[in-house]
Write a protein that holds these residues in place. Structure first.
Motif, PDB file in Angstrom:
ATOM      1  N   PRO A 136       0.996  16.792   8.775  1.00  0.00           N
ATOM      2  CA  PRO A 136      -0.139  16.142   9.233  1.00  0.00           C
ATOM      3  C   PRO A 136      -0.661  14.687   8.273  1.00  0.00           C
ATOM      4  N   SER A 137      -0.701  14.962   7.122  1.00  0.00           N
ATOM      5  CA  SER A 137      -1.005  13.929   6.171  1.00  0.00           C
ATOM      6  C   SER A 137      -0.213  12.607   6.270  1.00  0.00           C
ATOM      7  N   ALA A 138       1.167  12.758   6.706  1.00  0.00           N
ATOM      8  CA  ALA A 138       2.188  11.896   6.974  1.00  0.00           C
ATOM      9  C   ALA A 138       1.840  10.949   8.211  1.00  0.00           C
ATOM     10  N   ARG A 139       1.415  11.892   9.206  1.00  0.00           N
ATOM     11  CA  ARG A 139       0.953  11.166  10.336  1.00  0.00           C
ATOM     12  C   ARG A 139      -0.276  10.536  10.283  1.00  0.00           C
ATOM     13  N   VAL A 140      -1.185  10.785   9.575  1.00  0.00           N
ATOM     14  CA  VAL A 140      -2.461   9.954   9.091  1.00  0.00           C
ATOM     15  C   VAL A 140      -2.036   8.656   8.335  1.00  0.00           C
ATOM     16  N   ALA A 141      -1.116   8.853   7.429  1.00  0.00           N
ATOM     17  CA  ALA A 141      -0.836   7.622   6.705  1.00  0.00           C
ATOM     18  C   ALA A 141      -0.176   6.687   7.368  1.00  0.00           C
ATOM     19  N   ASP A 142       0.689   7.213   8.297  1.00  0.00           N
ATOM     20  CA  ASP A 142       1.508   6.524   9.430  1.00  0.00           C
ATOM     21  C   ASP A 142       0.531   5.669  10.354  1.00  0.00           C
ATOM     22  N   ALA A 143      -0.738   6.244  10.899  1.00  0.00           N
ATOM     23  CA  ALA A 143      -1.571   5.646  11.807  1.00  0.00           C
ATOM     24  C   ALA A 143      -2.411   4.641  11.141  1.00  0.00           C
ATOM     25  N   ALA A 144      -2.783   5.107   9.786  1.00  0.00           N
ATOM     26  CA  ALA A 144      -3.411   3.962   8.923  1.00  0.00           C
ATOM     27  C   ALA A 144      -2.461   2.811   8.631  1.00  0.00           C
ATOM     28  N   GLY A 145      -1.268   2.703   8.594  1.00  0.00           N
ATOM     29  CA  GLY A 145      -0.417   1.527   8.697  1.00  0.00           C
ATOM     30  C   GLY A 145      -0.254   1.080   7.143  1.00  0.00           C
TER      31      GLY A 145
ATOM     32  N   VAL B   6       0.830  -1.354   0.000  1.00  0.00           N
ATOM     33  CA  VAL B   6      -0.144  -0.026  -0.056  1.00  0.00           C
ATOM     34  C   VAL B   6       0.900   1.235   0.108  1.00  0.00           C
ATOM     35  N   MET B   7       0.801   2.058  -0.991  1.00  0.00           N
ATOM     36  CA  MET B   7       1.344   3.373  -1.217  1.00  0.00           C
ATOM     37  C   MET B   7       0.503   4.562  -1.364  1.00  0.00           C
TER      38      MET B   7
ATOM     39  N   GLN C 182      -0.852  -0.972  -4.769  1.00  0.00           N
ATOM     40  CA  GLN C 182      -1.518   0.080  -5.370  1.00  0.00           C
ATOM     41  C   GLN C 182      -1.273   1.434  -4.768  1.00  0.00           C
ATOM     42  N   VAL C 183      -1.194   2.371  -5.631  1.00  0.00           N
ATOM     43  CA  VAL C 183      -0.901   3.676  -5.006  1.00  0.00           C
ATOM     44  C   VAL C 183      -1.914   4.721  -5.392  1.00  0.00           C
ATOM     45  N   LEU C 184      -2.509   5.437  -4.504  1.00  0.00           N
ATOM     46  CA  LEU C 184      -3.294   6.795  -4.650  1.00  0.00           C
ATOM     47  C   LEU C 184      -2.975   7.789  -4.162  1.00  0.00           C
ATOM     48  N   VAL C 185      -3.718   8.969  -4.801  1.00  0.00           N
ATOM     49  CA  VAL C 185      -3.149  10.189  -4.186  1.00  0.00           C
ATOM     50  C   VAL C 185      -3.929  10.454  -3.139  1.00  0.00           C
TER      51      VAL C 185
END
Ligand code: KIV
Length: 285
Positions: A31-40, A23-24, A215-218
């Protein structure tokens, strides 16, 4: 994948060998990096798509290495566990080998652990040089947005057998040049599958069907903050634009009606201060 995802872990993640799909997601700030991190998620791509989804440009050609380093650094300051990929912008790997390697190093010094380079076989010389400087590289084939003017827009690629074979050859060439993973964008599902089967490194798809290694999404597409245009390959998982409009509408209304700030959002005047101001007994309620 657990904390601090590494390049060798990603390189070994081939679905055909039993790995889970990777997952990318893109992210451009802390803030969005923290969200992506928290989502695993496994990987954060600080993509040059920042030009379009954050900076308001119509294409990705407007961002520079300095712009990308600024956003990579913001993501890196969040210290996320996913692997951070710095996207090499247009004209950062086209002029000379020396400039290319220095530009890749700028993104690494800003906090990326690897870089991504758009384009097929003609990028091999630059990719080999970046790799020789101990910088891991991800290739990017199929629809490469930096080539939009040559392609006549953001057009689906590999639509005939010749083009599918050419893209497979490019993927193999990029693997041989030292790429540890590939992004394949905007191709029919059979091309996504054949490219994935043709190489030993993981292939991450965006608009390339379900048979890739990930997969990668924006980010802004996933959360629904970008709501102007939805490409066919995007699935929206949220309504961030509408949610944020609602939040700001409620704030606006509360300020205008006097409902904000309330007592709980106010620093109270102490008795001492009130007395020394000669206001004792008449503080605002
Ligand atoms: O910049 C970007 O967001 C990308 C993805 C579309 C793969 O390159």
């Amino acid at each position: 994948m657990s904390s601090n995802v590494t390049v060798p872990q990603i390189e070994a993640s081939k679905v055909a060998n039993g790995a889970k799909p990777l997952v990318m997601v893109t992210a451009y700030d802390a803030p969005s990096a923290r969200v992506a991190d928290a989502a695993g998620v496994d990987m954060i791509l600080v993509g040059d798509s920042v030009a379009m989804v954050v900076l308001g440009y119509d294409d990705t050609l407007q961002v520079t290495v300095d712009d990308m380093a600024h956003h990579v650094a913001a993501v890196a300051r969040a210290k996320p566990a996913p692997l951070i990929i710095g996207d090499m912008p247009w004209m950062s790997f086209h002029v000379s080998v020396e400039e290319t390697v220095r530009n890749a190093a700028t993104l690494i010094r800003a906090g990326a652990q690897c870089v991504k380079v758009e384009g097929g076989r003609k990028r091999i010389k630059m990719i080999e040089a970046i790799r020789a400087a101990e910088i891991p590289v991800i290739g990017h084939v199929g629809l490469t947005p930096q080539s939009a003017n040559v392609m006549g827009g953001f057009k689906i690629q590999a639509r005939d057998a010749h083009d599918v074979r050419r893209t497979i050859a490019a993927a193999k060439g990029l693997q041989a040049a030292g790429c540890f993973a590939l992004v394949v964008e905007g191709v029919p599902d059979i091309a996504g599958q054949m490219i994935t089967d043709a190489v030993d490194i993981p292939v991450i798809g965006i608009g390339a069907g379900p048979k890739t290694d990930g997969q990668v999404l924006v980010y802004h597409d996933v959360i629904g903050l970008e709501n102007r245009f939805k490409p066919r390959f995007v699935r929206r998982y949220g309504t961030a634009f509408e949610d944020q409009v609602e939040s700001l509408t409620n704030y606006t209304s509360d300020v205008r009606s006097g409902a904000f700030p309330g007592r709980d959002e106010t620093y109270k005047t102490s008795d001492d201060l009130a007395e020394s101001l000669g206001l004792y007994g008449s503080q605002p309620t």
